[in-house]
Design a protein around this motif. Structure first.
Motif, PDB file in Angstrom:
ATOM      1  N   THR A 217       0.819  -1.214   0.000  1.00 37.72           N
ATOM      2  CA  THR A 217       0.000   0.000   0.000  1.00 37.72           C
ATOM      3  C   THR A 217       0.851   1.261   0.000  1.00 37.72           C
ATOM      4  N   LYS A 218       2.128   1.117  -0.008  1.00 34.25           N
ATOM      5  CA  LYS A 218       3.074   2.251  -0.053  1.00 34.25           C
ATOM      6  C   LYS A 218       2.867   3.182   1.133  1.00 34.25           C
ATOM      7  N   GLY A 219       2.640   2.616   2.282  1.00 32.74           N
ATOM      8  CA  GLY A 219       2.458   3.441   3.470  1.00 32.74           C
ATOM      9  C   GLY A 219       3.809   3.825   4.053  1.00 32.74           C
ATOM     10  N   ASN A 220       3.825   4.925   4.787  1.00 41.04           N
ATOM     11  CA  ASN A 220       5.082   5.320   5.419  1.00 41.04           C
ATOM     12  C   ASN A 220       4.921   5.324   6.930  1.00 41.04           C
ATOM     13  N   CYS A 221       4.784   4.150   7.470  1.00 40.08           N
ATOM     14  CA  CYS A 221       4.675   3.985   8.909  1.00 40.08           C
ATOM     15  C   CYS A 221       5.703   2.952   9.327  1.00 40.08           C
ATOM     16  N   LYS A 222       5.830   2.793  10.627  1.00 42.99           N
ATOM     17  CA  LYS A 222       6.874   1.852  11.039  1.00 42.99           C
ATOM     18  C   LYS A 222       6.275   0.617  11.691  1.00 42.99           C
ATOM     19  N   LEU A 223       6.979  -0.459  11.493  1.00 44.70           N
ATOM     20  CA  LEU A 223       6.538  -1.744  12.010  1.00 44.70           C
ATOM     21  C   LEU A 223       7.078  -1.937  13.414  1.00 44.70           C
ATOM     22  N   ILE A 224       6.240  -2.292  14.326  1.00 43.45           N
ATOM     23  CA  ILE A 224       6.676  -2.550  15.698  1.00 43.45           C
ATOM     24  C   ILE A 224       6.707  -4.056  15.895  1.00 43.45           C
ATOM     25  N   SER A 225       7.855  -4.559  16.278  1.00 44.30           N
ATOM     26  CA  SER A 225       7.908  -6.009  16.432  1.00 44.30           C
ATOM     27  C   SER A 225       8.351  -6.427  17.823  1.00 44.30           C
ATOM     28  N   ASN A 226       8.414  -5.493  18.769  1.00 43.62           N
ATOM     29  CA  ASN A 226       8.805  -5.959  20.099  1.00 43.62           C
ATOM     30  C   ASN A 226       7.623  -6.294  20.990  1.00 43.62           C
ATOM     31  N   ASN A 227       6.484  -6.543  20.351  1.00 45.44           N
ATOM     32  CA  ASN A 227       5.368  -7.088  21.121  1.00 45.44           C
ATOM     33  C   ASN A 227       5.272  -8.594  20.895  1.00 45.44           C
ATOM     34  N   ALA A 228       6.330  -9.164  20.351  1.00 45.74           N
ATOM     35  CA  ALA A 228       6.279 -10.579  19.998  1.00 45.74           C
ATOM     36  C   ALA A 228       5.934 -11.440  21.211  1.00 45.74           C
ATOM     37  N   ASP A 229       6.365 -11.025  22.383  1.00 43.88           N
ATOM     38  CA  ASP A 229       5.998 -11.776  23.591  1.00 43.88           C
ATOM     39  C   ASP A 229       4.901 -11.057  24.365  1.00 43.88           C
ATOM     40  N   PHE A 240       2.615  -5.008  14.733  1.00 44.96           N
ATOM     41  CA  PHE A 240       1.661  -4.023  14.258  1.00 44.96           C
ATOM     42  C   PHE A 240       2.409  -2.805  13.756  1.00 44.96           C
ATOM     43  N   ILE A 241       1.666  -1.919  13.152  1.00 47.32           N
ATOM     44  CA  ILE A 241       2.291  -0.775  12.505  1.00 47.32           C
ATOM     45  C   ILE A 241       1.709   0.502  13.084  1.00 47.32           C
ATOM     46  N   VAL A 242       2.588   1.430  13.394  1.00 52.01           N
ATOM     47  CA  VAL A 242       2.148   2.699  13.966  1.00 52.01           C
ATOM     48  C   VAL A 242       2.765   3.823  13.152  1.00 52.01           C
ATOM     49  N   PRO A 243       2.260   5.060  13.348  1.00 51.57           N
ATOM     50  CA  PRO A 243       2.902   6.180  12.657  1.00 51.57           C
ATOM     51  C   PRO A 243       4.366   6.292  13.053  1.00 51.57           C
ATOM     52  N   THR A 244       5.166   6.806  12.148  1.00 48.86           N
ATOM     53  CA  THR A 244       6.608   6.864  12.384  1.00 48.86           C
ATOM     54  C   THR A 244       6.956   7.678  13.620  1.00 48.86           C
ATOM     55  N   HIS A 245       6.126   8.632  13.943  1.00 48.81           N
ATOM     56  CA  HIS A 245       6.495   9.542  15.021  1.00 48.81           C
ATOM     57  C   HIS A 245       6.085   9.044  16.402  1.00 48.81           C
ATOM     58  N   VAL A 246       5.539   7.879  16.482  1.00 47.01           N
ATOM     59  CA  VAL A 246       5.224   7.327  17.793  1.00 47.01           C
ATOM     60  C   VAL A 246       6.514   6.759  18.370  1.00 47.01           C
ATOM     61  N   THR A 247       6.852   7.222  19.559  1.00 52.13           N
ATOM     62  CA  THR A 247       8.127   6.788  20.132  1.00 52.13           C
ATOM     63  C   THR A 247       7.938   5.496  20.910  1.00 52.13           C
ATOM     64  N   GLN A 248       9.041   4.925  21.250  1.00 47.25           N
ATOM     65  CA  GLN A 248       9.024   3.657  21.949  1.00 47.25           C
ATOM     66  C   GLN A 248       8.329   3.776  23.296  1.00 47.25           C
ATOM     67  N   TRP A 264      -4.463   0.906   6.850  1.00 46.22           N
ATOM     68  CA  TRP A 264      -4.345   0.891   5.398  1.00 46.22           C
ATOM     69  C   TRP A 264      -3.919   2.268   4.934  1.00 46.22           C
ATOM     70  N   SER A 265      -3.134   2.315   3.892  1.00 42.03           N
ATOM     71  CA  SER A 265      -2.691   3.587   3.348  1.00 42.03           C
ATOM     72  C   SER A 265      -3.331   3.846   2.003  1.00 42.03           C
ATOM     73  N   HIS A 266      -3.866   5.029   1.881  1.00 42.01           N
ATOM     74  CA  HIS A 266      -4.442   5.467   0.610  1.00 42.01           C
ATOM     75  C   HIS A 266      -3.302   5.812  -0.343  1.00 42.01           C
ATOM     76  N   HIS A 267      -3.568   5.747  -1.633  1.00 42.94           N
ATOM     77  CA  HIS A 267      -2.460   5.984  -2.565  1.00 42.94           C
ATOM     78  C   HIS A 267      -1.945   7.414  -2.512  1.00 42.94           C
ATOM     79  N   SER A 268      -2.750   8.310  -1.941  1.00 37.79           N
ATOM     80  CA  SER A 268      -2.271   9.685  -1.836  1.00 37.79           C
ATOM     81  C   SER A 268      -1.273   9.835  -0.693  1.00 37.79           C
ATOM     82  N   GLY A 269      -1.198   8.859   0.170  1.00 34.86           N
ATOM     83  CA  GLY A 269      -0.262   8.939   1.273  1.00 34.86           C
ATOM     84  C   GLY A 269      -0.933   9.017   2.622  1.00 34.86           C
ATOM     85  N   CYS A 270      -2.196   9.440   2.662  1.00 39.95           N
ATOM     86  CA  CYS A 270      -2.877   9.475   3.937  1.00 39.95           C
ATOM     87  C   CYS A 270      -3.292   8.052   4.322  1.00 39.95           C
ATOM     88  N   ALA A 271      -3.566   7.879   5.582  1.00 34.74           N
ATOM     89  CA  ALA A 271      -3.785   6.512   6.031  1.00 34.74           C
ATOM     90  C   ALA A 271      -4.941   6.440   7.014  1.00 34.74           C
TER      91      ALA A 271
END
Lengths: 746, 733
Positions: A217-229, A240-248, A264-271
């Motif tokens: 979907t060409k989204g620009n967010c970041k994947l969080i993977s430290n919830n594995a446990d 899960f995926i959150v906006p890039t500016h969400v801090t740890q 989901w990300s719209h093709h215009s970039g908004c999500a």
């Protein structure tokens, strides 16, 4: 075969079970078929709890009440009735057959209500312990809207008592999750690795799946993977995926609440984001904390694209979960009528009673809300954050509908399954609580058919734009049935964490291997490959090859917006999209103002703008692989007749219905192929053989509108009801004799 | 006639580019420069026009709007799109082009201003410049025209007023003006009288048509009687009637007096199982009966069958008033008239629909027809539909029965023949029911529209069993609102003939035996200058060939031949020795009341009072489906009978018809979705391939080898339907 031609019409006032067979006859037949114990083909891990016989099952599928003798069983998976009759050829050759449970089987979790018949009275059974007398008749209403009548009158009293208690106990009493059949089934079956789902379903249980999805979907967010446990939150999926500016540190603050989860990300970039909302409106110590946190989160969301965000608290404008449950239980009653008389009673006031249930209206509201969100994303290119108390009920409905309307990938079979996996299973929809398969008293309040509501909405979309969907109506119906078959891991747990912890607990005693629960997407568990063909919509327009090349999405230019300083929120004079940093002094106020401006305060203008958006969309040529919007006017929303009317013989159109269009399509296609073959032969050989044109033998099978769930059966017996006066005068039929008795002539 | 020099003069004052365009358009139209591409009918003239008008297109035609010129003539409101390239000058002008509205069809003219809207009447004056003109039509259509900034204000106002002035709010005499405007000119009359009539369908006004019908259905024992040749016996009956062979014309003569309006039992149709369908009016009880006559009457009633079932249509069917009310409510609901400001919220839609009761009426008719089909299917009996006047519900039920049972009636020619037979010739009071003169409110009722709706219901449930399409039904529906056609402008055959030139051919016009006078507004008709009215079936007069081509759909397979008469039924016949018995079928039960046939004293055959159905009458709603189901199950599924499902969830609303007007709800089907339904695509491809094959085999037979035959190049691609695994398996079921 013992069949009684009772008069459904003659004695319609009495619901059923008028036996015209004398007790002597019964005894004889009992001897005949005694000790002819039949066992069903048990599934792996299935155990019989109790059985009783002879039990009569009355079949209402024509108006002559036919009675079949057989044995009633209760296993840890189902209530099963095994007929003494040999299965007829038709039944054996039935095309659309579920491998797990047959026509006469009711999975325990599929039982909705049980009524006991005491003489002529019908009573709802709540517990297995009856004070005085055990009912002579059991009426079982299923969640897939089937209706069974069993008479225990001829079984031994002990047996009858036992089977009644057994059924009631296993169907209605609270039980623990471990007792659900999936556990014993999973232990005994080996997961067939080759049988992975045929249309590839993305399970979203690995970080790769998510990474792939965001890439797609060409989204620009970041994947969080430290919830594995599940260290961040037990309510969130492992990845899960959150906006890039969400801090740890933002992530760990409120147990996962308030974190905007990317959908989901719209093709215009908004999500599109969803979240479980924090209790903002309370005035206590923590509220200030919440507000500033929420503000930060909104900031983060806004920075995904163009510094604009719109929030939507779903519980403000959509019905509550309790409303949904109440409405549905009213609605389904129209289809669970156990005698024809009642049916005709409702028929007179059909439309207004349908309206009274509000079920269609709830569907409309959901679709309308989804259209509003679509409008924000498509027209205004605003990020949208939908929120709800838990973020896993209506959020799932709306976000999946939005994605379905936008993204043609989700309208393919594999894509749709991935969507459900992503939004519902991984999104933490509390399937177990919402279905309340365990019949826990404290969970009764949370029971609600939210997922069914989603499927209904999809059906509405599908019937408005059939060529846009790869899956068929039948697929949706089967999927809605599968919710109540307690075999699949998909619908068994409340969240990924729940599933993982149960699996872990199962593993601890040192077992060989982890439990294998099949997912519902492995359709071969339920249907053979021929039956699975019915899941494909023949009207689906596949994207032609030149279209398949990745299209360049025209990215709308927002010159004006981009010229704004990037650190500040967009200052919009319209105040529609605006999200002002200056106003952050009171988040509550701000949220409210924002919401009011667009969603709440001026519903008329909001509706008008949505209307305008819809009309503008409609003016453009329809692209089945582009955005689809549903029509929502009163006349366009229809009853899902396949799901709700399929078991009602009175409502079947013999030789008609939309199925005939499909059949015609098949005929035409075959004819085209034939003709083409002929033409090719012509082209090859100059000498034309006239014998070559052979009229194809056309199939003469008559399909009814309930196909493929029930086939019109050709009965071997002729009705004994006088159709014309002449017949009845000459043939001394059973019906006639009775007629005279009624009139007292004899 | 003058071709509006005034408006032409006005047109010159317009902006230059418009003038240029206008002139370029005009130059192609030799001799009539003022028409701007409007093809006038002979004798038609332009009253007023407005340029640069935009027509709102309904969504099913693609949505959006179309720019062009709006005209008002004494006959129609015409709209000519600016760049209408497709018109071919060779064909005769059709009465109404795709965008035209006949004035007689307009029910209400509404001018929409910047801040208000006004319903225009002939006398009203307009005090604001309208931005939009809305024409509400009787046939559920709403046409919207937008006036632009570029439209000269005066034109916008004038055309609005002009339309308001000439559109005919229904009143006595208006019809005549309209007809004269349409067909008044000599040239038009000539053209109409020279049009050949469709020879492929049966018109049932000559004996050979009836004989063909008797032969086609396989009926024996019947003959065509021309006793009513001069309408002396019964004014409302057709000239030709089919009666039992054994009743001679001289014997027949005395029987007319026993029936209301002289409408004796007449044969309509023969069911493949051996039953015959008849229809008649109610009996006149106070007529003394001679003994000879009794025999004739009996013969007439029983036809060729051994027993007779009279189906009384008065009791359970909706009355005319019910129908009229239901239809009016449905109209109000579906049109959601903007000026009336009645809008139903979406969540209240279903109950509002229910309260119109229209669907109940539809169901009721279908149910009655289903019962009749069940009875007919039983074989070897005579089924008589009886209604007081035999001119309304009898038409509905008897034609529905035939649509359900007879595959031929589901073809275009067959359906037109059916309507001709059961409605037009049989004397349905089209004129009174339409009430164009607005002088008989009580008689107005949309009986024919009810029938069309019923047929649509059948179509919706069995779409693949019809050759005709909903598009065709829609065309019939719209034409029924257009007072132009002889088929719909008379109450019976006699009236029709009086109006037409055949009137002179009738040697003498007797005053008929029982009061013709009251049914006929004689004065009005005599005053008519008598333009020959075309029949409605001359579709080329109304619709372009492109639209006509959508009237039929290719049938994939011919329906299986009707099952042969079951041999076992013959045994039944032989055992019956008793005198012919007659039953009354009413409310789902058979009875044999003593006074059923008034000439039989003391009633039936000793079986009276014995109910053969076990339902007490109070439970009658159950009965029809009970019968139906029994029959369905017993029936060999291969027979081509359509038995509709009548439960509320299975009955739909004819949205394509009733919702054309509402601008908000028009979006039922997206424009593209209709045009390219895969079934149509494939059906066309089949036809194309068949033609190719025929061509190829012809070429092959002549031994010319493959002369330039490249089938692959001409083939339509089977686009969008690459895989159909499930459905190919069905065919092998």
């Amino acid at each position: 075969m013992l069949s009684t031609l009772g008069g459904g019409g003659g004695k319609p006032a009495k619901p059923s079970f008028v036996s015209y067979v004398t007790p002597e006859e019964i005894n004889q037949t009992e001897k005949e078929c005694s000790r002819k114990e039949k066992h069903p083909d048990l599934l792996p891990g299935e155990v019989i709890f109790c059985s009783a016989g002879p039990v009569l099952k009355s079949i209402k599928d024509d108006l002559f009440q036919r009675v079949v003798y057989g044995t009633l069983l209760c296993t840890n998976f189902r209530v099963s009735f095994i007929s003494d009759e040999a299965p007829s050829d038709e039944e054996a050759a039935q095309l659309f057959k579920n491998k797990l449970y047959g026509e006469n089987d009711i999975p325990l979790t599929c039982v909705d209500h049980i009524y006991g018949g005491f003489d002529d009275k019908k009573k709802l059974i709540i517990s297995g312990f009856v004070k005085n007398k055990y009912p002579s008749k059991i009426i079982v209403c299923c969640k897939d809207l089937r209706l069974f009548h069993f008479s225990l009158a001829y079984a031994k009293e002990e047996d009858a008592k036992k089977i009644f208690q057994g059924i009631v106990y296993h169907c209605l009493e609270p039980k623990s999750l471990k007792c659900v059949f999936a556990f014993s089934y999973g232990e005994k079956t080996l997961l067939n690795k080759e049988n992975q789902t045929k249309p590839k379903t993305v399970m979203f249980d690995t970080s790769e799946d998510w990474a792939q999805e965001i890439k797609r979907t060409k989204g620009n967010c970041k994947l969080i993977s430290n919830n594995a446990d599940f260290s961040i939150s037990a309510k969130l999926p492992q990845f899960f995926i959150v906006p890039t500016h969400v801090t740890q540190e933002d992530l760990t603050k409120f147990d996962g609440k308030g974190i905007p989860i990317w959908c989901w990300s719209h093709h215009s970039g908004c999500a599109l984001f969803k979240t479980a909302s924090l209790p903002l409106m309370q005035e206590d110590a923590s509220s200030q904390l919440y507000k500033s946190y929420m503000e930060g989160m909104l900031n983060a969301v806004a920075q995904t694209h163009l510094y604009s965000v719109k929030t939507e608290e779903l519980s403000d404008s959509l019905p509550t979960v309790q409303d949904i449950q109440q409405s549905y239980s009213k609605f389904k009653q129209f289809f669970l009528l156990d005698n024809t008389n009642d049916f005709w009673m409702t028929d007179v006031k059909w439309f207004s009673s349908l309206e009274g249930s509000c079920w269609l209206d709830i569907i409309r509201q959901c679709l309308a809300k989804a259209v509003e969100v679509v409008e924000c994303l498509e027209k205004e290119n605003t990020n949208v954050l939908i929120m709800e108390e838990e973020g896993s009920d209506l959020c799932c409905v709306i976000s999946s509908l939005v994605q379905l309307m936008f993204d043609p990938y989700y309208r393919t079979l594999g894509g749709f399954q991935s969507l459900i996996q992503k939004e519902w299973v991984m999104g933490g929809h509390r399937f177990l609580d919402r279905c309340n398969h365990l019949h826990l008293k404290d969970k009764e309040q949370s029971q609600a058919p939210v997922f069914l509501l989603f499927l209904e909405s999809v059906w509405q979309l599908q019937q408005q734009y059939p060529p846009a969907f790869q899956f068929s109506e039948t697929y949706l119906t089967v999927l809605s049935d599968s919710i109540d078959v307690s075999v699949f891991s998909t619908f068994l747990f409340n969240s990924p964490h729940h599933m993982a912890s149960i699996a872990k607990a199962m593993l601890e005693p040192g077992q060989r291997s982890p439990v294998n629960w099949p997912t519902v997407w492995d359709w071969s568990v339920q249907f053979d490959s021929r039956a699975q063909d019915f899941f494909i919509n023949p009207l689906y327009m596949e994207r032609s090859r030149q279209d398949k090349a990745p299209r360049k999405m025209p990215r709308p230019k927002h010159q004006r917006h981009q010229s704004l300083p990037s650190s500040a929120f967009k200052f919009s004079p319209s105040a529609k999209k605006g999200f002002l940093k200056d106003e952050t002094d009171s988040l509550k106020k701000m949220l409210r103002v924002k919401r009011l401006s667009r969603w709440m305060n001026s519903p008329d203008s909001a509706q008008a703008s949505t209307r305008e958006f819809f009309v503008a969309w409609q003016r453009r040529p329809l692209d089945y692989h582009g955005l689809l919007l549903p029509c929502l006017e009163g006349p366009t929303l229809r009853l899902w007749s396949q799901r709700y009317l399929r078991w009602i013989p009175e409502a079947q159109i013999f030789g008609g219905g939309s199925i005939t269009i499909l059949k015609k399509l098949a005929d035409l296609l075959a004819e085209v192929q034939d003709l083409r073959g002929n033409l090719d032969r012509q082209a090859c050989r100059a000498d034309f053989n006239h014998q070559g044109v052979v009229a194809r033998a056309k199939s003469s099978i008559q399909l009814s509108s309930a196909f493929p769930f029930t086939m019109p059966r050709s009965r071997s017996f002729k009705p004994a009801i006088p159709i014309g006066p002449l017949h009845s005068l000459i043939t001394d039929s059973l019906a006639d004799q009775e007629d005279e008795e009624n009139l007292g002539i004899v | 006639m003058l071709t509006g020099p005034k408006s032409f003069f006005k047109a010159r004052q317009r902006v230059p580019d418009v003038k240029d365009r206008m002139l370029s358009h005009g130059s192609s139209d030799v001799g009539d420069k003022g028409t701007l591409g409007l093809r006038l009918l002979p004798g038609e003239h332009i009253l007023q026009k407005a340029v640069l008008v935009r027509k709102k297109l309904p969504c099913r035609e693609g949505g959006g709007w179309l720019a062009g010129t709006l005209f008002c003539t004494p006959f129609r409101v015409a709209f000519v799109p600016q760049d209408d390239l497709k018109r071919d000058e060779d064909t005769d002008p059709i009465l109404l082009e795709d965008h035209d509205v006949a004035l007689a069809c307009v029910e209400k003219v509404v001018a929409v201003g910047p801040s208000r809207m006004k319903v225009m009447t002939p006398t009203s004056t307009l005090k604001f410049v309208p931005e939009e003109l809305l024409l509400y039509c009787r046939d559920f259509q709403v046409h919207g025209f937008l006036f632009d900034r570029l439209t000269p204000e005066a034109q916008a106002m004038e055309i609005t007023c002009a339309i308001a002035k000439v559109y005919q709010p229904l009143q006595p005499g208006a019809l005549l003006t309209f007809l004269n405007a349409a067909f008044g000119s000599v040239e038009m009359r000539q053209r109409l009288s020279n049009r050949p009539r469709d020879a492929t369908m049966c018109w049932f006004d000559i004996a050979s048509d009836w004989e063909t019908e008797l032969e086609r259905t396989g009926a024996t024992g019947w003959r065509v009687s021309s006793i009513n040749h001069r309408f002396e016996m019964a004014a409302s009956l057709p000239r030709l009637n089919v009666v039992p062979q054994k009743v001679l014309d001289t014997q027949l003569k005395n029987t007319f007096a026993h029936f209301n309006e002289g409408r004796i039992p007449r044969w309509c149709w023969h069911h493949p199982s051996g039953s015959d369908l008849l229809r008649m009016a109610s009996f006149k009880n106070n007529i003394y009966c001679e003994r000879d006559n009794v025999r004739n009457l009996e013969a007439l009633v029983f036809g060729s069958g051994q027993q007779c079932v009279v189906v009384e249509l008065a009791e359970e069917m909706p009355t005319l008033a019910d129908l009229q009310q239901g239809h009016a409510r449905l109209r109000a609901l579906c049109l959601a008239d903007e000026s009336a400001a009645v809008t139903v919220p979406d969540e209240k839609w279903l109950s509002s629909l229910e309260s119109t009761r229209w669907l109940d009426h539809v169901r009721c008719c279908l149910r009655k027809a289903t019962e009749a089909v069940c009875l007919l299917n039983d074989g070897l009996q005579t089924l008589i539909l009886q209604e007081a006047e035999d001119r309304d519900m009898n038409c509905v039920v008897s034609s529905l029965v035939q649509v359900m049972c007879d595959p031929y009636c589901r073809t275009l020619a067959g359906f037109q023949g059916l309507v001709q037979k059961e409605w037009v010739v049989a004397g349905h009071r089209f004129l009174s029911r339409a009430n164009y003169h607005r002088d008989r409110e009580k008689e107005e009722a949309p009986v024919f529209l009810l029938f069309l709706d019923c047929v649509w219901q059948l179509w919706a449930q069995f779409p693949s069993r019809f050759q005709l399409t909903p598009e065709y039904l829609l065309a019939v529906h719209d034409s029924a609102h257009l007072p132009l056609f002889s088929s719909f402008l008379s109450n019976c055959e006699l009236e029709r003939r009086r109006r037409s030139k055949f009137l002179q051919l009738l040697p003498q016009c007797y005053t008929p035996v029982n009061g013709l006078g009251k049914g006929l507004p004689l004065t009005a008709w005599h005053a008519l200058p008598d333009p020959p009215l075309p029949p409605v079936w001359d579709w080329a007069l109304q619709y372009s060939s492109a639209r006509r081509s959508r009237f039929t759909q290719p049938m994939t397979r011919p329906d299986p031949p009707p099952p042969l008469v079951n041999g076992s039924l013959n045994t039944v016949k032989t055992t019956e020795e008793a005198p012919a018995s007659v039953f009354l079928f009413s409310r789902g039960t058979f009875t044999s009341p003593s006074n059923l046939l008034p000439w039989r004293e003391g009633g039936g055959t000793g079986l009276s009072k014995r109910s053969l159905r076990r339902d007490p009458p109070s439970e009658s709603p159950l009965a029809p489906d009970w019968l139906l189901k029994a029959w369905t199950l017993a029936e060999n599924p291969g027979s081509g009978t359509l038995i509709p499902q009548l439960l509320a969830p299975c009955v739909g609303l004819w949205k394509d018809c009733y919702f054309r007007g509402v601008l908000q709800v028009q979006a039922f089907r997206h424009p593209e979705a209709t045009s390219s339904h895969p079934v149509d695509q494939l059906a066309r491809e089949v036809q194309q391939l068949m033609e190719e094959l025929a061509l190829a085999s012809a070429v092959g037979a002549r031994g010319l080898g493959q002369v330039g035959l490249e089938p692959s190049s001409t083939r339509m691609p089977t686009a969008a339907l690459p895989s159909m695994p499930p459905y190919t398996t069905w065919t092998s079921l």
